[in-house]
Scaffold this active site. Sequence first.
Site, PDB file in Angstrom:
ATOM      1  N   GLY A   1     -19.364 -20.616   7.717  1.00 15.89           N
ATOM      2  CA  GLY A   1     -19.374 -19.184   7.376  1.00 15.89           C
ATOM      3  C   GLY A   1     -19.517 -18.900   5.891  1.00 15.89           C
TER       4      GLY A   1
ATOM      5  N   ASP B   1     -28.623 -14.951  -4.389  1.00 18.04           N
ATOM      6  CA  ASP B   1     -27.240 -14.472  -4.252  1.00 18.04           C
ATOM      7  C   ASP B   1     -26.523 -14.552  -5.613  1.00 18.04           C
ATOM      8  OD1 ASP B   1     -24.816 -13.934  -2.350  1.00 18.04           O
ATOM      9  OD2 ASP B   1     -24.210 -15.696  -3.507  1.00 18.04           O
TER      10      ASP B   1
ATOM     11  N   GLU C   1     -25.257 -17.123   3.558  1.00 13.27           N
ATOM     12  CA  GLU C   1     -25.780 -15.817   3.957  1.00 13.27           C
ATOM     13  C   GLU C   1     -26.479 -15.952   5.302  1.00 13.27           C
ATOM     14  OE1 GLU C   1     -25.259 -12.980   1.993  1.00 13.27           O
ATOM     15  OE2 GLU C   1     -23.947 -14.505   1.195  1.00 13.27           O
TER      16      GLU C   1
ATOM     17  N   LYS D   1     -25.025 -11.556  -8.233  1.00  8.35           N
ATOM     18  CA  LYS D   1     -23.643 -11.600  -8.732  1.00  8.35           C
ATOM     19  C   LYS D   1     -23.595 -11.574 -10.266  1.00  8.35           C
ATOM     20  CE  LYS D   1     -21.886 -13.869  -4.571  1.00  8.35           C
ATOM     21  NZ  LYS D   1     -21.732 -15.180  -3.907  1.00  8.35           N
TER      22      LYS D   1
ATOM     23  N   LYS E   1     -22.824  -7.745  -2.159  1.00 11.59           N
ATOM     24  CA  LYS E   1     -23.398  -7.869  -3.518  1.00 11.59           C
ATOM     25  C   LYS E   1     -24.814  -7.350  -3.621  1.00 11.59           C
ATOM     26  CE  LYS E   1     -23.418 -11.639  -1.061  1.00 11.59           C
ATOM     27  NZ  LYS E   1     -22.608 -12.658  -0.472  1.00 11.59           N
TER      28      LYS E   1
ATOM     29  N   ALA F   1       0.842  -1.212   0.000  1.00  6.02           N
ATOM     30  CA  ALA F   1       0.000   0.000   0.000  1.00  6.02           C
ATOM     31  C   ALA F   1       0.874   1.259   0.000  1.00  6.02           C
ATOM     32  CB  ALA F   1      -0.909  -0.014   1.219  1.00  6.02           C
TER      33      ALA F   1
END
Length: 400
Positions: free
Chosen positions: A182, A196, A185, A200, A100, A31
């Site tokens: 995990g 979903d 959703e 996308k 999204k 960065a």
Amino acid sequence: MVKIAVLGYGTIGSGVVEVLEKNRDVITRRAGEEIEVKYILDLREFPEDPYADRIVHDYEEICQDPEVCVVVEAMGGVEPAFTFAKKAILAGRHFATSNKALIAKHGAELIAMAQEKNVNCLFGASVGGGIPIIRPLNCCLTADVIEEISGILNGTTNYMMTKMADEGSDFDDVLKDAQQKGFAEADPTADIEGHDACRKIAILTSLVCGQQIDFEDIHTEGITKITATDFKYAKAMGRRIRLLGSSYKTGDSYCAMVAPYMLDDSSPLYGVNGVFNAVFVRGNMLGDAMFYGSGAGKLPTASAVVADVIDIVRHKDEHIPLEWRPEKLELVDYRQLTGRYFVRTTAQSAAIEKAFGMVTVVEAEGVTGETAFVTGEMDGYAYEQAAEQMGDILQCIRVK
Ligand code: HSE
């Protein structure tokens, strides 16, 4: 030192903090300066967490702090994420998100706002989790007209279908497992009903055509109607069942849909198993390209979010152009697409032949009391007409 605020300390938000912590040195190098999490917005307290002192409950505190350079949104859902995004951008802050639902609905608007304020709105983690697909579409495949973009865009359903086929596992058990890991959703209906994946493919299609695609216009079928019997037939046919989001250039527009498909091993998406995602792109000059990788989960998604933050830090004083204009593009009716269909029915062979003509009958071990077949090539209108004429349909899955 660049200060950022993370909105939401759930799976992705905590992943962002973890990635920044674990890869601090390499991230600082790339960065050009250190990135520090100054605030974490969440309704909850995290008294045992090493970042407990950064938790705030009022977004105003973040907005009013001129030191905050980048607002990272990891809450999910359209509101209050949209309100927070607008506030951040209008206050001259850069914005990065993995959301999204937010980007499919308001992406064009947020990008226009960011351009106006000379800041950045990046959303690389919103499609494909950790797979770089948004940046390549925006920066690398710019010389091509994209003729097709299709993919396995939902890790939860791909994980579920892989396990159900390989281990004969039960739908509900596999879904629970995906939630625990995990991938899913907060409300997994969005995964299993295809919503979903729909958002996308709407984002990807908007990026390849440069205009707004409304996700509500995309025909969407989920995996909830797929049964153990379908997996038996798929196995007998040497095929795998996968939920695909697809867009095909059709005249001046695109034809987009989300639906389960039976794939054979000639498909580049056949070998994509488990939580992996893949996006297949066909350009009119490039030919074919595939992007493959970890499609969901805490760290892969957080890695893509942090990559956006790094990109923002590298371009702190300029807006990175993204072609996604707010003018809506009307999609072509999905039924114009031609293809073959796998059908299970209790209809008799005379009725099948009368409606569909010549078909290829398929048999699966242990399945009786029904007939299964694959149709010839036909468009969606012809399929609907034949299916209505024959009746008694138990299942229909597209074949690719
Ligand atoms: N629930 C989503 C999936 C998370 O399973 O793919 C990543 O967008």
